[in-house]
Design a protein around this motif. Structure first.
Motif, PDB file in Angstrom:
ATOM      1  N   LEU A   1     142.530  53.597 -17.535  1.00  0.00           N
ATOM      2  CA  LEU A   1     143.556  52.969 -16.700  1.00  0.00           C
ATOM      3  C   LEU A   1     143.649  51.470 -16.973  1.00  0.00           C
ATOM      4  O   LEU A   1     142.635  50.794 -17.123  1.00  0.00           O
ATOM      5  CB  LEU A   1     143.243  53.167 -15.218  1.00  0.00           C
ATOM      6  CG  LEU A   1     143.020  54.598 -14.728  1.00  0.00           C
ATOM      7  CD1 LEU A   1     142.795  54.592 -13.219  1.00  0.00           C
ATOM      8  CD2 LEU A   1     144.195  55.492 -15.082  1.00  0.00           C
TER       9      LEU A   1
ATOM     10  N   ARG B   1     146.315  46.145 -20.477  1.00  0.00           N
ATOM     11  CA  ARG B   1     147.224  46.930 -21.309  1.00  0.00           C
ATOM     12  C   ARG B   1     147.096  46.553 -22.788  1.00  0.00           C
ATOM     13  O   ARG B   1     147.190  47.407 -23.660  1.00  0.00           O
ATOM     14  CB  ARG B   1     148.668  46.753 -20.821  1.00  0.00           C
ATOM     15  CG  ARG B   1     149.554  47.854 -21.351  1.00  0.00           C
ATOM     16  CD  ARG B   1     150.459  48.437 -20.334  1.00  0.00           C
ATOM     17  NE  ARG B   1     151.468  47.474 -19.940  1.00  0.00           N
ATOM     18  CZ  ARG B   1     152.493  47.780 -19.150  1.00  0.00           C
ATOM     19  NH1 ARG B   1     152.621  49.008 -18.684  1.00  0.00           N
ATOM     20  NH2 ARG B   1     153.356  46.877 -18.806  1.00  0.00           N
TER      21      ARG B   1
ATOM     22  N   THR C   1     151.251  58.283 -15.746  1.00  0.00           N
ATOM     23  CA  THR C   1     149.838  58.339 -15.368  1.00  0.00           C
ATOM     24  C   THR C   1     149.675  58.974 -13.990  1.00  0.00           C
ATOM     25  O   THR C   1     148.852  59.878 -13.795  1.00  0.00           O
ATOM     26  CB  THR C   1     149.235  56.915 -15.347  1.00  0.00           C
ATOM     27  OG1 THR C   1     149.507  56.282 -16.585  1.00  0.00           O
ATOM     28  CG2 THR C   1     147.740  56.963 -15.097  1.00  0.00           C
TER      29      THR C   1
ATOM     30  N   HIS D   1     147.739  53.604  -7.258  1.00  0.00           N
ATOM     31  CA  HIS D   1     149.129  53.376  -7.646  1.00  0.00           C
ATOM     32  C   HIS D   1     149.360  51.948  -8.132  1.00  0.00           C
ATOM     33  O   HIS D   1     150.471  51.578  -8.453  1.00  0.00           O
ATOM     34  CB  HIS D   1     150.066  53.770  -6.494  1.00  0.00           C
ATOM     35  CG  HIS D   1     150.102  55.263  -6.320  1.00  0.00           C
ATOM     36  ND1 HIS D   1     151.237  55.956  -5.991  1.00  0.00           N
ATOM     37  CD2 HIS D   1     149.128  56.200  -6.461  1.00  0.00           C
ATOM     38  CE1 HIS D   1     150.960  57.251  -5.929  1.00  0.00           C
ATOM     39  NE2 HIS D   1     149.678  57.416  -6.197  1.00  0.00           N
ATOM     40  N   ARG D   2     148.288  51.181  -8.204  1.00  0.00           N
ATOM     41  CA  ARG D   2     148.365  49.857  -8.816  1.00  0.00           C
ATOM     42  C   ARG D   2     148.312  49.947 -10.348  1.00  0.00           C
ATOM     43  O   ARG D   2     148.465  48.966 -11.045  1.00  0.00           O
ATOM     44  CB  ARG D   2     147.202  48.980  -8.327  1.00  0.00           C
ATOM     45  CG  ARG D   2     147.358  48.498  -6.872  1.00  0.00           C
ATOM     46  CD  ARG D   2     146.169  47.641  -6.450  1.00  0.00           C
ATOM     47  NE  ARG D   2     145.772  46.719  -7.493  1.00  0.00           N
ATOM     48  CZ  ARG D   2     144.612  46.766  -8.138  1.00  0.00           C
ATOM     49  NH1 ARG D   2     143.722  47.682  -7.832  1.00  0.00           N
ATOM     50  NH2 ARG D   2     144.326  45.891  -9.072  1.00  0.00           N
ATOM     51  N   VAL D   3     148.083  51.149 -10.844  1.00  0.00           N
ATOM     52  CA  VAL D   3     147.943  51.333 -12.289  1.00  0.00           C
ATOM     53  C   VAL D   3     149.248  50.936 -12.984  1.00  0.00           C
ATOM     54  O   VAL D   3     150.342  51.194 -12.472  1.00  0.00           O
ATOM     55  CB  VAL D   3     147.553  52.801 -12.594  1.00  0.00           C
ATOM     56  CG1 VAL D   3     148.698  53.760 -12.312  1.00  0.00           C
ATOM     57  CG2 VAL D   3     147.059  52.956 -14.017  1.00  0.00           C
ATOM     58  N   VAL D   4     149.137  50.254 -14.136  1.00  0.00           N
ATOM     59  CA  VAL D   4     150.354  49.865 -14.859  1.00  0.00           C
ATOM     60  C   VAL D   4     150.529  50.670 -16.149  1.00  0.00           C
ATOM     61  O   VAL D   4     151.591  50.635 -16.771  1.00  0.00           O
ATOM     62  CB  VAL D   4     150.382  48.340 -15.184  1.00  0.00           C
ATOM     63  CG1 VAL D   4     150.365  47.519 -13.903  1.00  0.00           C
ATOM     64  CG2 VAL D   4     149.224  47.955 -16.102  1.00  0.00           C
ATOM     65  N   GLY D   5     149.498  51.381 -16.536  1.00  0.00           N
ATOM     66  CA  GLY D   5     149.594  52.197 -17.731  1.00  0.00           C
ATOM     67  C   GLY D   5     148.244  52.789 -18.043  1.00  0.00           C
ATOM     68  O   GLY D   5     147.251  52.485 -17.372  1.00  0.00           O
ATOM     69  N   SER D   6     148.190  53.663 -19.059  1.00  0.00           N
ATOM     70  CA  SER D   6     146.906  54.263 -19.396  1.00  0.00           C
ATOM     71  C   SER D   6     146.916  54.763 -20.831  1.00  0.00           C
ATOM     72  O   SER D   6     147.976  54.912 -21.442  1.00  0.00           O
ATOM     73  CB  SER D   6     146.594  55.418 -18.451  1.00  0.00           C
ATOM     74  OG  SER D   6     147.543  56.446 -18.624  1.00  0.00           O
TER      75      SER D   6
ATOM     76  N   ASN E   1     152.912  55.272 -19.420  1.00  0.00           N
ATOM     77  CA  ASN E   1     153.296  54.258 -18.447  1.00  0.00           C
ATOM     78  C   ASN E   1     152.769  54.646 -17.065  1.00  0.00           C
ATOM     79  O   ASN E   1     152.137  55.707 -16.898  1.00  0.00           O
ATOM     80  CB  ASN E   1     154.817  54.034 -18.456  1.00  0.00           C
ATOM     81  CG  ASN E   1     155.562  55.299 -18.042  1.00  0.00           C
ATOM     82  OD1 ASN E   1     155.020  56.135 -17.310  1.00  0.00           O
ATOM     83  ND2 ASN E   1     156.790  55.439 -18.516  1.00  0.00           N
ATOM     84  N   ALA E   2     153.009  53.803 -16.083  1.00  0.00           N
ATOM     85  CA  ALA E   2     152.450  54.022 -14.741  1.00  0.00           C
ATOM     86  C   ALA E   2     152.904  55.356 -14.171  1.00  0.00           C
ATOM     87  O   ALA E   2     152.106  56.122 -13.624  1.00  0.00           O
ATOM     88  CB  ALA E   2     152.865  52.877 -13.827  1.00  0.00           C
ATOM     89  N   LYS E   3     154.167  55.650 -14.321  1.00  0.00           N
ATOM     90  CA  LYS E   3     154.733  56.856 -13.726  1.00  0.00           C
ATOM     91  C   LYS E   3     154.095  58.108 -14.335  1.00  0.00           C
ATOM     92  O   LYS E   3     153.707  59.043 -13.622  1.00  0.00           O
ATOM     93  CB  LYS E   3     156.244  56.849 -13.973  1.00  0.00           C
ATOM     94  CG  LYS E   3     157.018  57.606 -12.926  1.00  0.00           C
ATOM     95  CD  LYS E   3     158.514  57.436 -13.136  1.00  0.00           C
ATOM     96  CE  LYS E   3     159.211  58.713 -12.740  1.00  0.00           C
ATOM     97  NZ  LYS E   3     160.565  58.791 -13.270  1.00  0.00           N
TER      98      LYS E   3
END
Lengths: 486, 449
Positions: free
Chosen positions: A91, A98, A124, A133-138, A120-122
């Motif tokens: 994450l 990122r 993930t 839900h603070r994740v911005v990508g993975s 992307n965040a969605k």
């Protein structure tokens, strides 16, 4: 007699080297200082089969990680060990993270890790709805997986023993010297151990955090191995579905950070911390460490229900000063091979390390003539609870001990416990039974089954119950037999 | 498939009393399933006395108390299977169980009584840091070693938690020649019965250290010592008070948890406050035909109350079976058992069912929980009995029951403590207009803590 090879250390690394050697017409012994195999780094780690994007391209780590990952399906099938390729996500919580993921991705591509994808965040959150839900990508790695490290080591050791390897437990190596061989007219090693002198033509040092000590018995110090402590929390099976893949945070130079993952047994595991320590047996958990796990894990998965923690534990990584696995023949002492500094991804790499190390021994002159009768398959202990009703019925008919449930949390039967004691490299202590069968690993943590397993151990090992130990000499469960209370 | 009228899961005091009461109420085909080698449950290892004062009006040991019920079960010829483990219970009351002689059995029951009791909380649940040597036991495990198997588990003992089993074991180990250094209790008061504090600690000069906990564990193979520290008002250890206590044994008596894995599998809704099934005053859970009683519902201090509660469960289960027979239907036949995901939704649906036919009881100010969680809207010819615990020590309080905002009952108490379960009975005449009630709230008033 002079063994062709002696492997020092029956962790997952030594186990796979011994198994690999047992494919050939060789006399091999596997020496372990503890009362059971898999008692060091192998016993307590994250149990992850890493995909291989993390290890820097071109290192031994990267090579053996990717090879080990690819071997894992076959090896776990042969050894009857659980393995689930559940994939992993790293994450990222900000732009800096990122860009690290981007580097990991590129590194992974170079390492030839299959299927890597930046999400992307969605995407993930769609994949893992319970991550922050603070994740911005993975970074998604579909080939990552989970296994059970001590079962993997046990499987490999049992299989090696099946194929003729002599396993000696409670056999600490105290000193190593060379002597002129009486039999072969050439030099061989003499290992002074707690069980007397053992002779071998080749010696493999797979002593984990003790690797530098063993190495110094024969050669000048050329590396250091220091223990790096990691604390973990294990949650009840009721929480095993909170995430479905291995959830990492973006790595730092101290390691891969605190992860959250399901285990092959359906629990939820979180940890580790990362702290360099001085003692090679410092396996005590600390209030600060466990608090740190809670805090860090919460960043990845905010709703972790820590009231469902069933146990905590510590693992020690064998961290080398070189930054890479050290797998090489000694430059100064012929016939001595170091296989040390096997920190993460050592578990994943273990089957590949086995191959690699044996290949090095061959280059050093060990003749490898395949045995015609090598048995690659190890029959695991039946997992009663996973059988169908019909299969359970059949098991009990054939052996009524399967009808007697000893560990009620994990539904472990007397049949399984007796098998774990009687099989090759069998259990000799409460913890030994626990690692082989899971008896005592459930939510009551042995409260119910401890007296019952102790009684079975006493009966099977033909020792008085007050001699039964938790984990070897000095850890007796009971201090005295009283008059019968009945 | 074995067909029975009533299957009782667990042959401890709860299961035995429920089975006997069902038989007294005319149910012929009763079957008790017990996982241990004999009936009686945990009472068999409780060889101390103090059992039966309320129910029998005399003081018995645990095995004696159990024996009174076991004898009746034998006399009544109620079938039971020992050494038998129930692996699964489904919503339609099909039980999967195994033992050495019958192998795997499927048992279909018209009604089921859950009487699995409880288990002890462990070190893991507390997260005590330190090493993992031999010598750390829950108090109940140590009790089994000493009383059933005849072994002394250690010589120098620290006990963490002042639950009743811990207190009893402090005395028991002292009598066996071990030295019990201290009993530490995290809270400012003991969770055990007052009589046990007096008879098991004070009489033997064993110090009870309130607001103290174990902060670290030492020893590689066998336990060598622990550190003990005082805790502040937020229960955090005060480092300066840390003291090293050499010992080879640490006993944990830090609470009991109702054992509800089977209930969960059957989709029985549980109460987060008690960790046991939500029950009506008939001791029926929110799943039709599945009843529960004893420590599986909520942890009791006295077996006498377990017996009383279980008699209710047995009687009401019998009544349920009779009604189904009279109506000529076989309950639950039409239902299918679902997967676990479906079961979770069924939980919610089942609880809604409870809600629609009953009045919810609510633990309000100063009250930890109330059992039963639902009271029927119909007649209560014998009144309505409520069991509850308070959440702290209070003196000179009034315990009131509110029907919505209207107080229908109150009683004064000189002292109440979480360690002692409280009970009150609402007489039938008080319950006359319950139908108009949306909830029954139990609360503490005029408290002075």
């Amino acid at each position: 007699m002079v063994y062709d090879a002696a492997v020092i250390g029956a962790g997952v690394t030594g186990a796979f080297i011994a198994r690999e050697l047992s494919r050939y017409q060789l006399n091999v012994c596997l020496l372990e200082k503890e009362e059971d195999v898999a008692m060091g780094t192998t016993k307590a780690n994250s149990a992850i089969v890493h995909a291989g994007y993390d290890a820097k391209h071109g290192t031994l780590k990267s090579l053996l990680n990717v090879r080990g990952n690819a071997l894992m399906e076959q090896v776990t099938r042969e050894l009857g060990v659980p393995f689930k390729r559940i994939g992993s996500l790293v994450l990222a919580f900000n732009e800096e993270d990122r860009s690290v993921l981007e580097q990991l991705y590129q590194n992974g591509i170079q390492n030839k890790v299959p299927g890597l994808r930046l999400l992307n965040a969605k995407e993930t959150v769609a994949m893992e709805p319970n991550v922050s839900h603070r994740v911005v990508g993975s970074l998604y790695a579909p080939t990552a997986g989970i296994t059970c490290p001590y079962e993997l080591a046990l499987g490999a050791v049992e299989n090696a023993v099946q194929n003729g390897v002599d396993l000696k437990r409670d056999c600490r190596v105290l000193d190593i010297r060379k002597e002129k061989s009486m039999e072969k007219g050439q030099e061989n090693f003499v290992l002074t151990t707690e069980q007397g002198e053992i002779r071998a033509s080749y010696v493999v040092n797979a002593a984990g955090v003790y690797g530098e000590i063993v190495s110094e018995m024969v050669q000048e110090r050329s590396f250091t191995i220091h223990p790096r402590k990691g604390e973990y929390l294990l949650l009840d099976k009721s929480q095993g579905n909170l995430v479905h893949s291995v959830i990492f945070q973006t790595p730092t130079k101290m390691g891969k950070g605190v992860l959250v993952t399901p285990t092959v047994d359906g629990n939820l595991l979180t940890g580790p911390t990362s702290l360099d320590v001085s003692e090679k047996d410092d396996v005590g958990t600390t209030a600060e460490g466990l608090e740190k796990v809670r805090k860090e894990a919460g960043k990845s998965v905010p709703e972790l229900p820590f009231r469902d923690v069933i146990t905590s534990f510590v693992g020690l990584r064998a961290t080398p000063d070189t930054g890479d696995f050290i797998i090489e023949a000694s430059g100064t002492v012929k016939g001595f091979l170091n296989v040390v500094g096997i920190e993460s991804p050592g578990l994943t790499a273990a089957p590949a390390i086995g191959e690699y190390a044996v290949d090095l021994l061959k280059k050093e002159g060990l003749p490898l003539v395949p045995r015609g009768d090598f048995q690659s398959v190890r029959k695991p202990i039946v997992r009663f609870r996973e059988q169908t009703d019909e299969e359970k019925q059949r098991l009990i008919r054939e052996n009524p001990l399967y009808g007697n449930v000893i560990c009620r949390c994990e539904t472990i039967t007397e049949g399984e416990i007796v098998d774990s004691i009687r099989r090759p490299a069998g259990a000799r202590s409460l913890d030994g039974v626990k690692r082989r069968t899971r008896a005592g690993m459930g939510r009551c943590q042995g409260g119910f089954c401890t007296p019952r397993v102790a009684a079975i151990l006493a009966r099977e090992l033909r020792i008085p119950e007050e001699k039964v130990t938790k984990k070897g000499k000095g850890s007796e469960l009971l201090v005295e037999k009283r008059g019968s209370s009945c | 498939m074995l067909n029975v009228d009533l299957a009782v899961i667990g042959g401890g005091p709860a299961g035995l009393a429920a089975a006997l009461e069902a038989r007294k109420n005319g149910i012929e085909k009763v079957l008790i399933l017990e996982r241990d080698k004999e009936l009686g449950g945990i009472l068999q290892q409780c060889i101390h006395n103090g059992f039966g004062l309320h129910y029998f009006g005399e003081e018995l040991t645990g095995p004696e108390y159990a024996e009174r019920f076991v004898e009746q079960v034998e006399e009544q010829g109620i079938p039971y299977k020992c050494d038998t483990m129930v692996l699964h219970l489904s919503r339609d009351r099909t039980i999967t169980a195994i033992n050495r002689t019958d192998g795997l059995m499927k048992i279909k029951a018209k009604a089921v009584v859950l009487a699995m009791g409880c288990r002890e909380r462990t070190r893991g649940a507390l997260n005590i840091p330190g090493s993992r040597p031999a010598g750390i036991y829950t108090a109940g495990t140590a009790q089994r070693f000493v009383n059933m198997d005849g072994y002394l588990p250690g010589r120098k003992v620290v006990i963490l938690g002042s639950g009743d089993i811990g207190l009893i074991m402090a005395r028991r180990l002292t009598l066996e020649g071990a030295e019990v250094r201290m009993v530490c209790e995290l809270l400012p008061y003991s969770g055990g019965l007052n009589r046990n504090i007096v008879q098991c600690l004070e009489d033997y000069q064993i110090p009870l250290k309130l607001s103290h906990t174990v902060t670290n564990i030492f020893g590689k193979e066998r336990l060598e010592g622990v550190t003990v520290a005082q805790v502040d008002s937020s229960r955090q250890p005060i480092r300066e008070t840390e003291e090293y206590v050499p010992c080879d044994t640490l006993l944990l008596s830090v609470g009991l948890i109702p054992e509800n894995e089977l209930s969960r599998e059957a989709g029985v809704p549980l109460d987060r406050l008690t960790s046991g099934p939500i029950v009506k005053e008939t001791m029926e859970t929110c799943v039709e035909g599945i009843f529960a009683c004893g420590n599986v519902v909520h942890v009791h201090d006295l077996v006498d109350f377990v017996t009383r509660e279980s008699i209710t469960a047995g009687r009401c289960a019998a009544e349920y079976i009779r009604k189904q027979k009279d109506a000529g239907s076989v309950p639950g036949e039409d239902r299918k058992t679902g997967g676990s995901a479906q079961d979770q939704n069924k939980d919610v649906a089942a609880e809604a069912g409870c809600q629609s036919d009953g009045i919810q009881t609510v633990a309000s100010d100063g009250i930890k929980y109330v059992v039963p969680q639902y009271a029927g809207r119909g007649e209560h010819p014998e009144g309505l009995k409520l069991f509850f615990r308070v959440d702290g020590i209070y003196r000179n309080v009034r315990i009131a029951v509110q029907c919505d905002d209207h107080e229908i009952y109150s009683v004064r108490k000189r002292k109440v403590a979480p360690g002692e379960m409280e009970t009150l009975t609402l007489k039938p005449e008080l319950l006359g207009d319950l139908n108009t009630c949306s909830e029954l709230r139990v609360e503490l008033v005029s408290q002075d803590k």
